[in-house]
Design an enzyme around this catalytic site. Sequence first.
Site, PDB file in Angstrom:
ATOM      1  N   LYS A 185      -2.954   5.436   3.583  1.00 31.51           N
ATOM      2  CA  LYS A 185      -2.003   5.374   2.461  1.00 31.51           C
ATOM      3  C   LYS A 185      -2.705   4.767   1.254  1.00 31.51           C
ATOM      4  O   LYS A 185      -3.440   3.789   1.400  1.00 31.51           O
ATOM      5  CB  LYS A 185      -0.821   4.488   2.888  1.00 31.51           C
TER       6      LYS A 185
ATOM      7  N   CYS B 282      -1.334   9.039  -9.963  1.00 34.74           N
ATOM      8  CA  CYS B 282      -0.381   8.014 -10.410  1.00 34.74           C
ATOM      9  C   CYS B 282      -0.460   7.887 -11.927  1.00 34.74           C
ATOM     10  O   CYS B 282      -1.472   8.210 -12.544  1.00 34.74           O
ATOM     11  CB  CYS B 282      -0.621   6.685  -9.722  1.00 34.74           C
TER      12      CYS B 282
ATOM     13  N   LYS C  94      -8.638  13.210  -5.771  1.00 31.35           N
ATOM     14  CA  LYS C  94      -7.464  13.942  -5.284  1.00 31.35           C
ATOM     15  C   LYS C  94      -6.676  14.500  -6.456  1.00 31.35           C
ATOM     16  O   LYS C  94      -6.174  13.760  -7.301  1.00 31.35           O
ATOM     17  CB  LYS C  94      -6.576  13.035  -4.438  1.00 31.35           C
TER      18      LYS C  94
HETATM   19  C1  FMN Z   1       5.965  10.376   2.197  1.00 24.78           C
HETATM   20  C2  FMN Z   1       4.684  10.760   1.526  1.00 24.78           C
HETATM   21  C3  FMN Z   1       3.873   9.793   0.960  1.00 24.78           C
HETATM   22  C4  FMN Z   1       2.697  10.134   0.325  1.00 24.78           C
HETATM   23  N1  FMN Z   1       1.904   9.152  -0.197  1.00 24.78           N
HETATM   24  C5  FMN Z   1       0.700   9.473  -0.763  1.00 24.78           C
HETATM   25  C6  FMN Z   1      -0.183   8.484  -1.231  1.00 24.78           C
HETATM   26  O1  FMN Z   1       0.075   7.291  -1.124  1.00 24.78           O
HETATM   27  N2  FMN Z   1      -1.363   8.870  -1.799  1.00 24.78           N
HETATM   28  C7  FMN Z   1      -1.708  10.183  -1.920  1.00 24.78           C
HETATM   29  O2  FMN Z   1      -2.796  10.480  -2.423  1.00 24.78           O
HETATM   30  N3  FMN Z   1      -0.899  11.155  -1.465  1.00 24.78           N
HETATM   31  C8  FMN Z   1       0.294  10.831  -0.892  1.00 24.78           C
HETATM   32  N4  FMN Z   1       1.113  11.837  -0.403  1.00 24.78           N
HETATM   33  C9  FMN Z   1       0.693  13.240  -0.539  1.00 24.78           C
HETATM   34  C10 FMN Z   1       0.017  13.740   0.721  1.00 24.78           C
HETATM   35  O3  FMN Z   1      -1.149  13.025   1.021  1.00 24.78           O
HETATM   36  C11 FMN Z   1      -0.339  15.231   0.581  1.00 24.78           C
HETATM   37  O4  FMN Z   1      -1.250  15.385  -0.474  1.00 24.78           O
HETATM   38  C12 FMN Z   1       0.871  16.111   0.287  1.00 24.78           C
HETATM   39  O5  FMN Z   1       2.010  15.611   0.959  1.00 24.78           O
HETATM   40  C13 FMN Z   1       0.662  17.575   0.697  1.00 24.78           C
HETATM   41  O6  FMN Z   1       0.352  17.719   2.062  1.00 24.78           O
HETATM   42  P1  FMN Z   1       1.464  17.969   3.209  1.00 24.78           P
HETATM   43  O7  FMN Z   1       2.321  19.084   2.730  1.00 24.78           O
HETATM   44  O8  FMN Z   1       0.684  18.263   4.440  1.00 24.78           O
HETATM   45  O9  FMN Z   1       2.243  16.688   3.322  1.00 24.78           O
HETATM   46  C14 FMN Z   1       2.316  11.488   0.240  1.00 24.78           C
HETATM   47  C15 FMN Z   1       3.127  12.469   0.810  1.00 24.78           C
HETATM   48  C16 FMN Z   1       4.292  12.131   1.454  1.00 24.78           C
HETATM   49  C17 FMN Z   1       5.137  13.219   2.052  1.00 24.78           C
END
Ligand code: FMN
Lengths: 277, 277, 338, 338
Positions: free
Chosen positions: C75, C160, C195
Amino acid sequence: MSARVVSNEPAGAYHLITLDAPAVAAGAEPGQFIAAAVGGPQTALLLRRSFALYTADPATGLIQIVVAEHGPGTAWLVRVRPGTPLDVVGPLGRPFTLPAEPGTAVLVGGGYGSAPLFDLARRLRAIGSTVHMVVGAGSAERLFGTADARTVADSVVVTTDDGSVGVRGLVTDALPGLLGPRGVSAVYACGPMAMLRAVGETAASYDVPCEVAVEESMACGIGVCMTCVLPVVGVDGRSRMVRSCIEGPVFDAGRVRWKDVGTLPVDVLGADAMDGH
Amino acid sequence: MSARVVSNEPAGAYHLITLDAPAVAAGAEPGQFIAAAVGGPQTALLLRRSFALYTADPATGLIQIVVAEHGPGTAWLVRVRPGTPLDVVGPLGRPFTLPAEPGTAVLVGGGYGSAPLFDLARRLRAIGSTVHMVVGAGSAERLFGTADARTVADSVVVTTDDGSVGVRGLVTDALPGLLGPRGVSAVYACGPMAMLRAVGETAASYDVPCEVAVEESMACGIGVCMTCVLPVVGVDGRSRMVRSCIEGPVFDAGRVRWKDVGTLPVDVLGADAMDGH
Amino acid sequence: MMPLAAHDHESGIRENPGSHTHDHGGTSDATVDMVTTLAGTVLPNPVLTASGCAAAGRELAPFLDPAALGAVVTKSVLLRPRSGRATPRMAETPSGMLNSIGLQGPGIDAFLEHDLPWLAARGARAVVSIAGGSVEEFAELARRLAGAPGLALLEVNISCPNVASRGQVFACDPLAAADVVRAVKAESGVPVLAKLSPDVTDIVAIAGSCVEAGADGLSMINTLLGMVIDTDTFRPVLAGVTGGLSGPAIRPVAVRCVWQVHAALPGVPILGMGGILSGLDALQFLLAGASAVSVGTAVFHDPSAPVRVLAELRTELARRGITRLSDVVGAAHREPHR
Amino acid sequence: MMPLAAHDHESGIRENPGSHTHDHGGTSDATVDMVTTLAGTVLPNPVLTASGCAAAGRELAPFLDPAALGAVVTKSVLLRPRSGRATPRMAETPSGMLNSIGLQGPGIDAFLEHDLPWLAARGARAVVSIAGGSVEEFAELARRLAGAPGLALLEVNISCPNVASRGQVFACDPLAAADVVRAVKAESGVPVLAKLSPDVTDIVAIAGSCVEAGADGLSMINTLLGMVIDTDTFRPVLAGVTGGLSGPAIRPVAVRCVWQVHAALPGVPILGMGGILSGLDALQFLLAGASAVSVGTAVFHDPSAPVRVLAELRTELARRGITRLSDVVGAAHREPHR
Ligand SMILES: Cc1cc2nc3c(=O)[nH]c(=O)nc-3n(C[C@H](O)[C@H](O)[C@H](O)COP(=O)(O)O)c2cc1C
Ligand SMILES: Cc1cc2nc3c(=O)[nH]c(=O)nc-3n(C[C@H](O)[C@H](O)[C@H](O)COP(=O)(O)OP(=O)(O)OC[C@H]3O[C@@H](n4cnc5c(N)ncnc54)[C@H](O)[C@@H]3O)c2cc1C
Ligand SMILES: Cc1cc2nc3c(=O)[nH]c(=O)nc-3n(C[C@H](O)[C@H](O)[C@H](O)COP(=O)(O)OP(=O)(O)OC[C@H]3O[C@@H](n4cnc5c(N)ncnc54)[C@H](O)[C@@H]3O)c2cc1C
Ligand SMILES: Cc1cc2nc3c(=O)[nH]c(=O)nc-3n(C[C@H](O)[C@H](O)[C@H](O)COP(=O)(O)O)c2cc1C
Ligand code: FES
Ligand code: FES
């Protein structure tokens, strides 16, 4: 984990669903929950739905949950047919704490929230505790387990908001009569958040420890996503946004900042870092 | 339109699904198809799946389709239980053309593609035509309706690529024997695109008119989306990208530009406007 | 490479039981070499967790062995402890979800004291995601992390808002994104992934800018900005009003982003993500040009998803006669050999 | 306005049978005034078709009465007949689909001869969508359409690539978008809606630029750019490689776009769209600030979707005690009165 639906029957306003899920049944304790995938193999519903365990029998491998139809996930679940495989994860979360010594416990359930209390009552009685139960709901059909209550508790009060069954009123109306005279050692409650708050405050006013099982919207149910938080005061006196799936759903009622649930209190740890971004 | 699954049974490599769908059954003609919503109420599968009508009985309101398991939609469909409501739209598309005069017709079906040909055979015989059928597939279990064929046709040839049943070979291997001697007035075919092309070319070489029911990926099935096109030569000699859902699925085999299917031929109407954007 | 003619499917929510029963007689699973190299770092396999969807790995331990994954992406961590936003923090959407957590976390001190050592002790490789409101915060985080045991790569979450620049997100501005990457690179002892957000007009421009500033690779995609309105209260569902859309719903956008960036910058390593639920979903990202993938929201549906995806990927590669994972990376850009 | 406490749902694919059984004793359906004004044009109700998802209305006639809708938005028409792209032109994705049709159509002459008169004869209001590769083509289309009977509004599809500008999409560049709008406005006798793409860093900037150039309103959103790779052939599924993502999957992005633009430009009329399947989905767009909505991909799932959505919307408004549709437009931006 793959489970199988054994039966799915209406129970008042709810559905009582029995699942063959030996791995869940094996280790479950009262107050824990399961998270079920909903909608079938081609579902657009990505997230699991959480349900408190009503019963869990390691001998038969069967577990039971009580489901209120609410949105699309529960609408699917209450219609799922016996024989259907169901993907469940559990048991999850922190269970109710059993006392080291026998005592007198008051168990308060609102609506389907009474479901986890019957196994708790059995465990309390097994260690020699006396158990009084208050089972309440808005109306008769939203009561759950009043018959069970009579078999597992030393006394039972039933309340309904509309007086259709039992005493007219709220579960909290029944508490003074129980907490006042009897030297109660613990209150346990499960039900709507407003009820938990009221029960917690009443217990506090009688200086009785109170544990509640809360219900917060959960995306993962296993502690990785941070959606299910609520402000809770720690042993160090500091408030934190605490995950109700893994650090709960059972909390010491006195530590939950009820009136701040759904807000971000300024004195919560790390709230100061939220400025700007 | 809401239909209901009456039965769903394996038929060789396929599933024979009977639906109670009076509105579809009422107006259906051979070669038309239905489009079924798949995956249940919470499905992530947005698009309907198309299936040729195997039978449609206005008297009972029942229709039947023959489903090959292919991807997630058909995987769901072949497992759907009797009693389940199924949302279908139809009958859709242009049916096979019945001749004004009786004659001799050769009907050629490949795999589940034979499904729409049996009702066609019945209609042809009802107006006094002679019907010869060729039913082929890769192997025995992928044949559909060989028993039906014997009841609706004057002669039947069965072929399999592996020779497990009937004559070893392709359906087209059987055509010279039928088209050569007999004064055939029309060929009708349904099956994989490569087979349709081969049948069309063989019929052309014997100067016999040939209608084929094609199968193109369809998003809407009703003519509004333009996904299901293939290059077809019009009466004016101009080629156009033509919608197979509404202007087909039945086409004059001689007008389909088989070798250009899946490409954009430069001489198709409006291909010149595709430059740049 | 031997693509099969048979028809397979990207997954909806779960693999359908009937679609993969046929055997194609490819190589057996064990013989597929799953090793991949991501931004110069060799990983035993290409399946990672996604930032924010696995905490710091510990909560997943009951469901999978973190060391069995390519790496654990943690995270996003910030300098100070953060409470995150008020609730509700999530809303389910068709084949997806919105989240508006607000980067709740313990801060870098607690992370270095508790979280990273736990991963290191388990033998898991850590990709540590860092986030900040200013270039200096990012640099400071990289400095604090330099040399920490267990750290394999840094992932720089530039999605962010930039405090100095009217709250505009770093990842939406090529110059701001490059500033962050440059500052982190100057402090980091390990390779750095930037990212990227898909919410930009030209993701290739942002990608190029990050690479020029020194990024060793790119992670994509972060969530899409989305919103749900409650039709009873008539107000936004999320306390944070808007949130990030993730899950299978966004997979086609994610695959497109990976494809576009790999086409423009074929030498740049990519960690692909967005809606991966199955081994075949992961394969799409590899074919589009990713050297490794992150499994994010799928974990909420199935806590063991990352190891399941890895197993499925291995099986699907074997069925296709692939013996080395690296052979499929970017293969969709090449004309098939017949 | 009287939002209810009871819990309702945005839809997945279809309304679930059990969730709306309770009656809240609101006003009866008939008493809801569904009239809306879109860019100065009064429409009997706010539910329209979406461009490219209803052809020119005729094919929908077996399933619905085109005159019963707020208006019919026609498939984008170009000057010349166009073949569209090779097939495959579509791929299903989780709760959505990709399309890459390539604007197949008969060209403006045939459209004016056959399509528009058919709609006019049925008493349907037509919103004619126009598309071109240059500013001049757009202007010429507007000129050709000026004064045509049945024409209610023009929708300018600026999401096609600008031939003069290295293929960049008009809608991705505020200046190019404004040039098109200005040229169309100069020729058009009816109000002009500019149709925006969500694939931009700042949709408010593009919106503002179009409004400044004279757009009477905005349509949003067009599809998101996406892609699916075939894991057997190892190649892109679509002949056009990338395609436009539509359907419920994109609804949260669409609602967010409408919300952002309405917040920034509250006076600008919006035709909202993206993944609407149900009356409650439509309500989300109205609450976010749209004066009317288009129902697109849902038609592929249910050919009568636009009239069903209209009926559901009416019922849901009545249940909430709403008597005038116009009262809910933008309501999510206002604090609830208690
Ligand atoms: C609940 C949640 C929290 C997330 N927190 C972060 C984060 O702290 N930092 C980050 O770079 N991406 C964060 N993401 C984005 C994920 O790392 C990812 O890039 C995005 O969800 C797409 O992939 P997925 O569809 O497999 O979840 C978060 C996603 C979700 C669903
Ligand atoms: C620990 C715990 C125990 C629970 N026990 C029971 C029980 O025994 N019986 C019962 O009927 N219900 C119980 N619930 C509530 C139940 O999980 C929700 O009613 C259910 O998730 C709603 O799903 P839906 O699809 O019907 O509604 P939706 O509103 O469409 O759900 C959308 C999303 O929000 C989440 N969500 C919505 N409401 C709730 C809620 N109240 N709590 C948690 N998540 C929610 C869902 O999980 C889903 O991800 C419990 C919840 C928790 C957290
Ligand atoms: C006019 C017509 C008649 C048909 N009749 C039959 C029949 O009688 N029996 C039978 O088993 N199948 C028939 N098909 C093919 C059947 O529609 C597809 O096998 C089915 O749609 C595949 O869905 P899926 O979810 O299993 O596969 P997927 O590949 O996951 O489907 C994804 C999407 O592509 C579309 N698609 C995929 N393959 C095809 C295809 N071959 N044709 C059309 N659309 C496709 C689907 O509709 C869906 O929208 C017919 C197709 C058409 C066009
Ligand atoms: C098959 C298809 C064709 C489309 N063609 C056009 C078009 O010609 N012009 C246009 O402006 N939008 C076109 N669109 C976009 C839709 O009008 C709409 O903006 C988008 O699909 C989002 O709405 P939906 O999710 O309800 O479909 C098309 C969409 C689809 C699915
Ligand atoms: S539900 Fe994910 S952390 Fe509690
Ligand atoms: S499937 Fe939509 S036009 Fe044919």
